[in-house]
Every structure is written in C-alpha cells, then in structure tokens.
Scaffold this motif. Structure first.
Motif, PDB file in Angstrom:
ATOM      1  N   TYR A  59       5.117  -5.382 -14.059  1.00  0.00           N
ATOM      2  CA  TYR A  59       4.078  -6.973 -13.210  1.00  0.00           C
ATOM      3  C   TYR A  59       3.479  -7.639 -13.160  1.00  0.00           C
ATOM      4  CZ  TYR A  59       4.191  -9.145  -8.124  1.00  0.00           C
ATOM      5  OH  TYR A  59       4.443 -10.005  -7.081  1.00  0.00           O
ATOM      6  N   ILE A  92      10.946  -4.598  -6.533  1.00  0.00           N
ATOM      7  CA  ILE A  92      10.104  -3.591  -5.446  1.00  0.00           C
ATOM      8  C   ILE A  92      10.125  -3.864  -4.324  1.00  0.00           C
ATOM      9  CG2 ILE A  92       7.531  -3.555  -5.453  1.00  0.00           C
ATOM     10  CD1 ILE A  92       6.857  -4.209  -7.974  1.00  0.00           C
ATOM     11  N   LYS A 287      -6.442   8.979   2.615  1.00  0.00           N
ATOM     12  CA  LYS A 287      -5.226   9.215   3.441  1.00  0.00           C
ATOM     13  C   LYS A 287      -5.593  11.079   3.263  1.00  0.00           C
ATOM     14  CE  LYS A 287      -2.238   5.913   1.707  1.00  0.00           C
ATOM     15  NZ  LYS A 287      -0.901   5.146   0.519  1.00  0.00           N
ATOM     16  N   ARG A 291      -4.894  12.769   7.217  1.00  0.00           N
ATOM     17  CA  ARG A 291      -4.272  14.238   7.121  1.00  0.00           C
ATOM     18  C   ARG A 291      -4.090  15.305   7.054  1.00  0.00           C
ATOM     19  NH1 ARG A 291       0.100  11.206   2.543  1.00  0.00           N
ATOM     20  NH2 ARG A 291       0.537   9.451   4.190  1.00  0.00           N
TER      21      ARG A 291
ATOM     22  N   ASP B  33       5.263  11.026   5.285  1.00  0.00           N
ATOM     23  CA  ASP B  33       3.752  10.731   5.060  1.00  0.00           C
ATOM     24  C   ASP B  33       4.106  10.149   3.546  1.00  0.00           C
ATOM     25  OD1 ASP B  33       1.975  13.358   6.256  1.00  0.00           O
ATOM     26  OD2 ASP B  33       2.962  11.322   6.932  1.00  0.00           O
ATOM     27  N   LYS B  34       5.500  10.785   2.691  1.00  0.00           N
ATOM     28  CA  LYS B  34       5.200  10.445   0.915  1.00  0.00           C
ATOM     29  C   LYS B  34       5.889   9.094   1.368  1.00  0.00           C
ATOM     30  CE  LYS B  34       5.397  14.963  -0.827  1.00  0.00           C
ATOM     31  NZ  LYS B  34       6.341  16.341  -0.912  1.00  0.00           N
ATOM     32  N   ILE B  35       7.264   9.206   2.264  1.00  0.00           N
ATOM     33  CA  ILE B  35       7.455   7.345   1.983  1.00  0.00           C
ATOM     34  C   ILE B  35       5.941   6.314   2.955  1.00  0.00           C
ATOM     35  CG2 ILE B  35       9.469   6.435   3.526  1.00  0.00           C
ATOM     36  CD1 ILE B  35      11.239   9.049   3.665  1.00  0.00           C
ATOM     37  N   ASP B  36       5.453   7.215   3.422  1.00  0.00           N
ATOM     38  CA  ASP B  36       4.744   6.087   3.444  1.00  0.00           C
ATOM     39  C   ASP B  36       3.809   5.575   2.502  1.00  0.00           C
ATOM     40  OD1 ASP B  36       3.905   7.075   7.329  1.00  0.00           O
ATOM     41  OD2 ASP B  36       5.373   5.668   6.585  1.00  0.00           O
ATOM     42  N   ASP B  37       4.088   6.656   1.701  1.00  0.00           N
ATOM     43  CA  ASP B  37       3.192   6.258   0.785  1.00  0.00           C
ATOM     44  C   ASP B  37       3.612   5.404  -0.319  1.00  0.00           C
ATOM     45  OD1 ASP B  37       1.266   9.797   0.540  1.00  0.00           O
ATOM     46  OD2 ASP B  37       0.796   8.197   1.010  1.00  0.00           O
ATOM     47  N   LEU B  38       4.979   6.234  -1.169  1.00  0.00           N
ATOM     48  CA  LEU B  38       6.050   5.540  -1.109  1.00  0.00           C
ATOM     49  C   LEU B  38       5.682   3.618  -1.315  1.00  0.00           C
ATOM     50  CD1 LEU B  38       7.973   4.480  -3.322  1.00  0.00           C
ATOM     51  CD2 LEU B  38       9.486   5.037  -1.685  1.00  0.00           C
ATOM     52  N   ILE B  39       5.282   3.087   0.035  1.00  0.00           N
ATOM     53  CA  ILE B  39       6.076   2.052   0.651  1.00  0.00           C
ATOM     54  C   ILE B  39       4.045   0.516   0.664  1.00  0.00           C
ATOM     55  CG2 ILE B  39       6.024   0.573   3.011  1.00  0.00           C
ATOM     56  CD1 ILE B  39       7.922   2.592   4.118  1.00  0.00           C
ATOM     57  N   ASP B  40       2.894   2.271   0.617  1.00  0.00           N
ATOM     58  CA  ASP B  40       1.896   1.603   0.728  1.00  0.00           C
ATOM     59  C   ASP B  40       1.829   1.164  -0.299  1.00  0.00           C
ATOM     60  OD1 ASP B  40       0.091   3.324   2.739  1.00  0.00           O
ATOM     61  OD2 ASP B  40       0.754   1.998   3.149  1.00  0.00           O
ATOM     62  N   ASP B  41       2.515   2.115  -2.234  1.00  0.00           N
ATOM     63  CA  ASP B  41       2.512   1.770  -3.430  1.00  0.00           C
ATOM     64  C   ASP B  41       3.190   0.641  -3.774  1.00  0.00           C
ATOM     65  OD1 ASP B  41       2.610   5.432  -5.138  1.00  0.00           O
ATOM     66  OD2 ASP B  41       1.001   4.014  -4.113  1.00  0.00           O
ATOM     67  N   CYS B  42       4.690   0.475  -3.338  1.00  0.00           N
ATOM     68  CA  CYS B  42       4.759  -1.723  -2.758  1.00  0.00           C
ATOM     69  C   CYS B  42       4.040  -2.368  -2.880  1.00  0.00           C
ATOM     70  CB  CYS B  42       6.026  -1.194  -2.312  1.00  0.00           C
ATOM     71  SG  CYS B  42       7.594  -0.146  -3.288  1.00  0.00           S
ATOM     72  N   ASP B  43       3.469  -2.306  -1.390  1.00  0.00           N
ATOM     73  CA  ASP B  43       2.600  -2.861  -1.058  1.00  0.00           C
ATOM     74  C   ASP B  43       1.483  -3.423  -1.923  1.00  0.00           C
ATOM     75  OD1 ASP B  43       3.050  -2.530   2.284  1.00  0.00           O
ATOM     76  OD2 ASP B  43       4.596  -3.811   0.825  1.00  0.00           O
ATOM     77  N   GLU B  44       1.005  -2.461  -2.243  1.00  0.00           N
ATOM     78  CA  GLU B  44      -0.151  -2.806  -3.245  1.00  0.00           C
ATOM     79  C   GLU B  44       0.051  -3.727  -4.522  1.00  0.00           C
ATOM     80  OE1 GLU B  44      -1.867   0.787  -5.240  1.00  0.00           O
ATOM     81  OE2 GLU B  44      -2.904  -0.527  -6.255  1.00  0.00           O
ATOM     82  N   ILE B  45       1.245  -3.430  -5.367  1.00  0.00           N
ATOM     83  CA  ILE B  45       2.232  -3.782  -6.512  1.00  0.00           C
ATOM     84  C   ILE B  45       2.068  -5.118  -5.746  1.00  0.00           C
ATOM     85  CG2 ILE B  45       3.067  -3.812  -8.252  1.00  0.00           C
ATOM     86  CD1 ILE B  45       3.720  -0.810  -7.979  1.00  0.00           C
ATOM     87  N   ILE B  46       2.678  -5.069  -4.777  1.00  0.00           N
ATOM     88  CA  ILE B  46       3.127  -7.111  -4.959  1.00  0.00           C
ATOM     89  C   ILE B  46       1.951  -8.165  -4.611  1.00  0.00           C
ATOM     90  CG2 ILE B  46       4.309  -8.361  -3.143  1.00  0.00           C
ATOM     91  CD1 ILE B  46       7.035  -5.414  -2.809  1.00  0.00           C
ATOM     92  N   SER B  48      -1.526  -7.350  -5.087  1.00  0.00           N
ATOM     93  CA  SER B  48      -2.458  -7.180  -6.066  1.00  0.00           C
ATOM     94  C   SER B  48      -2.397  -8.537  -7.009  1.00  0.00           C
ATOM     95  CB  SER B  48      -2.256  -5.912  -6.689  1.00  0.00           C
ATOM     96  OG  SER B  48      -1.529  -6.579  -8.279  1.00  0.00           O
TER      97      SER B  48
END
Lengths: 465, 48
Positions: A59, A92, A287, A291, B33-46, B48
């Motif tokens: 990307y 994504i 983060k 937590r 929490d892990k799902i939130d991390d995944l969503i944050d990663d996706c947002d970060e990629i899109i 950037s």
C-alpha cells in the motif's frame, strides 16, 4: 418381588447416575467448548492482523508510485497506480468491517456473561467468590500485559541502538538499506511467482515458463544480496553483543511499519523508517499503559470491596530479578570506573562486554540495560581535576588530621601553579578550596590567639616585676 | 470468516461456576482489545 423391586430401584439409581454424569460432562464440555471457541477466534484475528500488516508495504509502495507518477508519468500510469492503491485499500476496509462486526457479537456475549454474574451475585457468598475470582484474574491480566509491554520496551531499545549505530557507522546504514530493500523485492517476487503458478491434478504448472525462469534468477540474485548484507550486519551487531535473533526481530519490526523512500533518489530513508517504527512502538506502549492501569484500578477496587490485598507474588519476582541485575550492572559500572585510567574514554564495547559478563540477562531487562549504557555515555568523563568524588568517598577521620592534609595539598599546589589552575576550574574544586581556606583561617586565628595570649602573659609578668 | 463464530447463548452459560464465568468474561475483554488493535492498525494504514 423385593428383589425385582430392588433391581428396578438399582436400575433407576444407575440411570440417575448416568444422567448426572452426562450433566457434569455437559457442564465440563460447555466450558471447554467456549474456551476453545475463544482460542479459535483469537487465532483467526491474529491471522487477520497478519494479512492487514502484509498489505501495509504494498500500500505504501503504490502510494509512493502514485505520488511520483502524478508529476512525471502519463495518464495510463496514473490510472494503474491509482487502481492498485484502491484495490489494496478495499481489502483493508473489508478486514476492518469483518473485525467490527465480530466485535459487536463478542460484546453481546460478554454482556450475557455479565448478566449471569450479576444474577449469581444476589447470593452474598457467591458474590464474594465472584469478586475473589475477578481479583485474581485482574492481577494476572495486569502482569501479563506488563510482560508484553516489556517486550515492546526492549524492541524500542533495539531500534534506538540501530539508530545510534547508524549515526556512528554509515556503512551499517547501507547494510540495513540493502537488507530492507532485498526483503521487499523478495516478497514481491514471491507473489509474482505465485501468480504465475497453478496446480493441475496435484502438479504445479506455470502460465509462462520463461517468466518463471526470469523470476527464479531474480529471486536467487536478491537472496544472495540479502545474505551478504545480513552477514555484514550480524558481524557488526555481534561485536556489540546483539545476537542474530535480536537483529532479525528488529528488522522484521522495522519493515512492518512501512519503509520510507527519499523522493529524489528513490533510496530508503532510514531515519524516517526508524522514527516511524519508534512512533508506532510508542503508541502501542501507551495503549498497554492504559490497559494496565485499567486492570490495576479494577484490582484495587476489588481489594477495597473484599477488604484485603492480593499477594504480589509474580510482580515481586519480576521486580526482584530486575533489581538484582540492575545492581549487578551498577556495581560493574563502578568497578570499571575505578579500574580505568581517569583520562580514558568509556567505549560502548567495553561497557557492553562488562555487562555481558553478568549474563544471563532476561529479555525484559534489555531496555534497562540500554538505558544504563545511554545514561553512562551522557555523564561527564572523570578528569584529574574532578576530585570531589574522592572527598565524598573518604572514610571519616579526625578533623585536625584532615585539615592538616588539606593544608599540605594546598601548599603543594601553590608550589605547582599549573595544577592549581586545573584544580580551580571546577565547582567541586572551588568548594574544596573553600574548605581548605576556612581551615587555614581557623589555624591562623588559633595562631593569632596563641601569640596574643603569649604577649599578654609576657606583659603581666613584666608588670609583676 | 464464520460470522456467528463467537455467539455465546444464555443456555451455554447456565451451569458454569463463578470462576469459569469470570474467566470467560476476562478472555472476551482481552479479545475485544485485540480486535480494537486490529481496527487501529487498519485505520493507520489507510490514513497514512
């Protein structure tokens, strides 16, 4: 008849037993099944995360191409670059959508569990059991997250070491650039090779055989280049007591967050890339901090409700281990300072070698080790004029003998004007001379009093005569 | 991905003990929490 009756009764009892065992089994299975479901869900989300991270590099790459092509390229190139960017962005977004949907379902499940817990809490005894179970679990979570955060701390320390190495040795930067670009190329070649392959009747076949040969050759060349740069990097890092596994983990992490490219030259921008990794690690650590403090708060709340504190066994263990190695490192540093010549420099290699003699060091202590080394580098070096440490470390003696010694030293320096100049340069020396000056004044006053008294006695005697 | 992968019903929770319920609750919180991390990663990629 009785026997028959007994038989049937026994038969009924047996049936009841069977039903009970089935219930117990069901209960045990229920819990085990739910645990397994959660474990499976965790694995699937880990895979999704991996997929999303794999899409990161292409990307960024196609974004860069799109940006550079907009200025110089033609319409067709702009269209292809744009479509590639949009294609990856869509993938994504799909991952994100799926994650959000599943999160809603999981929240519903969690609410159902909390409802059950609230119902059980109506019984005060059961309520206490629930609170105790929650307390233990919150404590375990806080410890687990603390350990995971410590991994990130050591990773960050590793990246900072890389950054420092780059500033001291530019050749290391070239090696690292070579490694990162080779890895990116190899990943691209692998995906092209996969696109060129297909399986027919269990046999791998190729859409275009000549493409296969070209890709294989490029792949081999790139692998050779990667190995060469990696070996040079390993050799240099080995001298600084950084093992191969650590180097590999840092490289993977640096690559994960995207690689910056200098627009004018097309070269990898290492500073940008490393800073991006550091920023990403900082965000993750923040983060974790949130937590951990959340779980500590919940734990404190439960301790308050229950009226007692949980024994901090695991925390104490980790803290004790950290303190032990910290003390060892500090003692080692003091010894090396005393042993070394006052004017010699404290090199990284010396310090790391000395620290290494106290191995094995735990992985979560790497961050503290780096911090100690970093602080040691920033401290001013010992010089001949900095004698304040000796003064503070001297054992307590008689005041008079101490003053006499200081006076003798002053007299020596007065004979040697150069050393007196050096000695007067530092604040500590000024302070020292203040002490000496005061001692001299005291002695002068004593002498003055002695002379005065002697004169007075003389006068009295003359008067008597 | 199986959409109803982790849908836990009240029936399944009926006979669980206090510790088991607490265990599952905290596991789900960790998963969220892990799902939130995944969503944050996706947002970060899109973004950037």
């Amino acid at each position: 008849m009785d026997l028959e009756f007994n038989d049937t009764k026994q038969g009924n009892l047996d049936n009841d037993k069977k039903e009970n065992t089935i219930n117990v089994e069901e209960i045990n299975n229920n819990y085990a099944q739910l645990k397994q479901k959660i474990a499976n869900a965790e694995k699937k989300f880990a895979k999704l995360k991996e997929e999303a991270n794999k899409l990161r590099k292409p990307y960024y790459k196609y974004q860069y191409i799109y940006a550079s092509v907009q200025e110089k390229g033609n319409e067709e190139q702009i269209k292809t670059a744009q479509s590639k960017v949009n294609e990856i962005k869509e993938k994504i977004e799909k991952i994100k959508y799926a994650a959000n949907k599943q999160k809603e379902i999981i929240i519903q499940s969690k609410n159902a569990i909390e409802k059950s817990i609230e119902m059980i809490k109506n019984d005060p005894q059961m309520g206490k059991e629930i609170d105790e179970a929650l307390l233990k679990r919150y404590d375990r979570q806080a410890n687990k997250l603390t350990q995971e955060k410590a991994e990130l701390v050591s990773k960050k320390a590793g990246v900072l070491i890389f950054k420092d190495m780059l500033s001291n040795h530019p050749s290391v930067g070239n090696n690292l650039r070579g490694v990162l670009s080779s890895i990116t190329e190899i990943n691209e070649l692998e995906s092209k090779m996969q696109e060129n392959e297909y399986i027919e009747n269990g046999v791998t076949k190729y859409k275009d055989y000549s493409v296969k040969i070209t890709l294989n050759m490029q792949y081999t060349d790139e692998k050779i280049r990667l190995d060469k740069n990696l070996n040079l990097l390993y050799d240099y890092c080995n001298k600084n007591n950084i093992g191969k596994e650590e180097v590999n983990s840092y490289i993977n992490m640096i690559g994960e967050n995207g690689i910056g490219i200098v627009e004018e030259t097309g070269e990898i921008d290492l500073e940008y890339t490393l800073n991006k990794s550091i920023n990403s690690l900082d965000e993750k650590m923040n983060k974790y901090d949130e937590r951990i403090s959340n779980y500590m708060m919940l734990k404190a709340k439960k301790e308050n409700e229950l009226g007692y504190k949980l024994e901090k066994q695991t925390e104490n263990k980790i803290n004790n281990d950290e303190n032990k190695t910290e003390n060892k490192i500090n003692n080692n540093e003091n010894n090396t300072k005393k042993e070394n010549d006052i004017n010699t420099e404290n090199s990284l290699e010396d310090e790391t070698e000395n620290i290494a003699t106290y191995s094995p060091i735990k992985w979560w202590q790497f961050g503290k080790r780096f911090k100690n080394w970093w602080m040691g580098r920033k401290q001013p070096k010992l010089s001949a004029s900095n004698i304040s440490q000796e003064i503070t470390e001297e054992p307590k003696e008689n005041e008079e003998s101490k003053e006499n010694e200081e006076i003798k030293e002053v007299e020596k320096t007065q004979e040697n004007p150069q050393t007196s100049k050096q000695n007067s340069q530092t604040l500590s020396d000024n302070f020292r001379y203040q002490i000496v000056r005061e001692a001299m004044n005291r002695k002068q006053n004593e002498d003055y009093e002695y002379v005065n008294n002697a004169n007075q006695n003389k006068e009295e005697k003359e008067e008597e005569r | 991905m199986d959409e109803n992968m982790l849908n836990i019903s009240d029936e399944q929770l009926k006979n669980l003990s206090a510790e088991e319920l607490v265990d599952l609750k905290v596991d789900l919180e960790e998963l969220i929490d892990k799902i939130d991390d995944l969503i944050d990663d996706c947002d970060e990629i899109i973004n950037s």
